[in-house]
Write an enzyme that holds these catalytic residues in place. Structure first.
Site, PDB file in Angstrom:
ATOM      1  N   TYR A  99       0.891  -1.152   0.000  1.00 14.27           N
ATOM      2  CA  TYR A  99       0.000   0.000   0.000  1.00 14.27           C
ATOM      3  C   TYR A  99       0.932   1.205   0.000  1.00 14.27           C
ATOM      4  O   TYR A  99       1.834   1.291   0.838  1.00 14.27           O
ATOM      5  CB  TYR A  99      -0.887   0.078   1.246  1.00 14.27           C
ATOM      6  N   CYS A 102       1.354   2.957   3.385  1.00 18.00           N
ATOM      7  CA  CYS A 102       1.737   2.133   4.533  1.00 18.00           C
ATOM      8  C   CYS A 102       3.150   2.511   4.974  1.00 18.00           C
ATOM      9  O   CYS A 102       4.077   2.487   4.160  1.00 18.00           O
ATOM     10  CB  CYS A 102       1.674   0.657   4.135  1.00 18.00           C
ATOM     11  N   PHE A 104       5.310   0.870   6.783  1.00 18.20           N
ATOM     12  CA  PHE A 104       6.238  -0.247   6.648  1.00 18.20           C
ATOM     13  C   PHE A 104       6.681  -0.405   5.197  1.00 18.20           C
ATOM     14  O   PHE A 104       7.848  -0.700   4.922  1.00 18.20           O
ATOM     15  CB  PHE A 104       5.586  -1.536   7.147  1.00 18.20           C
ATOM     16  N   CYS A 105       5.748  -0.214   4.277  1.00 19.61           N
ATOM     17  CA  CYS A 105       6.088  -0.290   2.849  1.00 19.61           C
ATOM     18  C   CYS A 105       7.003   0.860   2.452  1.00 19.61           C
ATOM     19  O   CYS A 105       7.921   0.690   1.646  1.00 19.61           O
ATOM     20  CB  CYS A 105       4.819  -0.262   1.999  1.00 19.61           C
TER      21      CYS A 105
END
Length: 370
Positions: A99, A102, A104-105
């Site tokens: 995403y 996101c 973390f991404c």
């Protein structure tokens, strides 16, 4: 993709050789007229001396040029290793399922961009998630890497540690490296099964490479400590801050829908119903993590902690170049760009100079690769 991700720039080194001249004696001087033997001997001696001096200057200049060029090439080689340390990365293929908003991404993208590793992005529909139906792991990011064979890597910190280990490894393929990060199943407080990974913050180095990447043991411990801090604390401050008020929640979901992969109906539903839902979820997160009523204060305090750890004597925690902790912090904070929380953070903390240095460093590496 080229085996090396850095090109050496062109440069021209000009040297000037100083020449000594023996001036002819002038009329009226004590060397003019009779008794020429001494001036001639003196002139001959000076000529011999000037030849020796010329040779010394040339030799010294050559040695200086040699050491300068050697130092320059060593720096270029080290920078090349930081981006793409071995020729096998030329055959490495990467696909990131994500995403866009996101955190973390975002930190995985920051890492890949910093190392100039080309990768394809597959934006996952957060409602249906059909793009990752091939995987039993139903979260993002997921990285599919392929060199000799295809391997799936889950969890943002495992992705970063595994790919970094692969880049610096001399003999191992990506599948072998990923085996160093085994998955461990457990249950959380609600009894839901969760996956954890051993060694997730550990970059696997051979003995002869450890000093090159971590000059001291403290440097390695520091990097691991702050990478863990990002996952355990900093990332949990994002949602309470971007969904702090109904207006900010709506603004955030407008951005999420705009940047994400939604159908028309899904986008409308996510923007309005999602904003309301996340406003209340952020309140629950605030309680779970014992945050202040004004969650901005927790964000500012976290930024102050990070800047104190970096210190004033170095541009990055990694020294002259960002390390994995720098990239993790930058990647997480970057998802707030364009939102009120990000603007407030820039105004009310001293993060801006460090953040802009991170932007410029990553951008410079991308320009060199292009």
């Amino acid at each position: 993709m080229a085996a090396s991700c850095v090109r050496a720039g062109r440069f021209v080194i000009c040297s000037r050789v100083c020449r000594w001249q023996v001036l002819a004696p002038q009329p009226g001087s004590r060397f003019y007229g009779h008794g020429r033997g001494l001036p001639e001997k003196l002139a001959g001696g000076l000529k011999v001396g000037s030849t020796a001096l010329n040779f010394a200057f040339v030799l010294g200049g050559t040695l200086g040029l040699y050491h300068t060029l050697r130092h320059y090439l060593q720096q270029q080689h080290h920078q090349a290793e930081q981006q793409c340390p071995k020729s096998s990365c030329a055959r490495l293929s990467l696909t990131l399922y994500q995403y866009k908003t996101c955190p973390f991404c975002s930190k995985v993208r920051a890492f890949l961009d910093f190392h100039s590793l080309p990768y394809e992005i597959v934006e996952v529909n957060p409602v249906l998630r059909k793009e990752i139906k091939f995987s039993g792991y139903r979260k993002v990011p997921i990285l599919i890497g392929e060199d000799d064979e295809k391997v799936q890597i889950n969890d943002s910190s495992v992705i970063i540690s595994a790919v970094k280990s692969y880049l610096v490894s001399r003999h191992k393929n990506l599948t072998q490296v990923v085996s160093y990060y085994p998955e461990m199943k457990s249950k959380d407080e609600q009894g839901k099964e969760v996956a954890e990974y051993n060694n997730k913050y550990w970059v696997m180095l051979e003995d002869q490479d450890e000093k090159r990447y971590y000059p001291t043991k403290e440097a390695r411990k520091e990097e691991m400590k702050w990478r863990k801090w990002v996952d355990d604390w900093l990332v949990h401050l994002i949602s309470p801050n971007v969904y702090r008020t109904p207006r900010e929640a709506l603004e955030s979901f407008h951005y999420i829908v705009q940047e994400g992969k939604f159908g028309t109906f899904e986008g409308f539903f996510a923007k309005y119903f999602g904003a309301v839902a996340m406003f209340f979820v952020s309140k629950r997160l605030k309680s779970r993590h014992n945050l202040h009523d004004d969650v901005r204060q927790d964000l500012y305090k976290a930024i102050d902690q990070w800047l104190a750890a970096v210190g004033e004597h170095r541009p990055f925690m990694g020294g002259n170049s960002p390390n994995l902790a720098d990239l993790a912090v930058y990647g997480v904070l970057r998802v707030m760009e364009g939102l009120e929380a990000f603007d407030d953070m820039m105004v009310n903390t001293k993060i801006k100079p460090w953040y802009r240095r991170m932007e410029k460093d990553i951008q410079k590496r991308q320009e060199v690769e292009q």
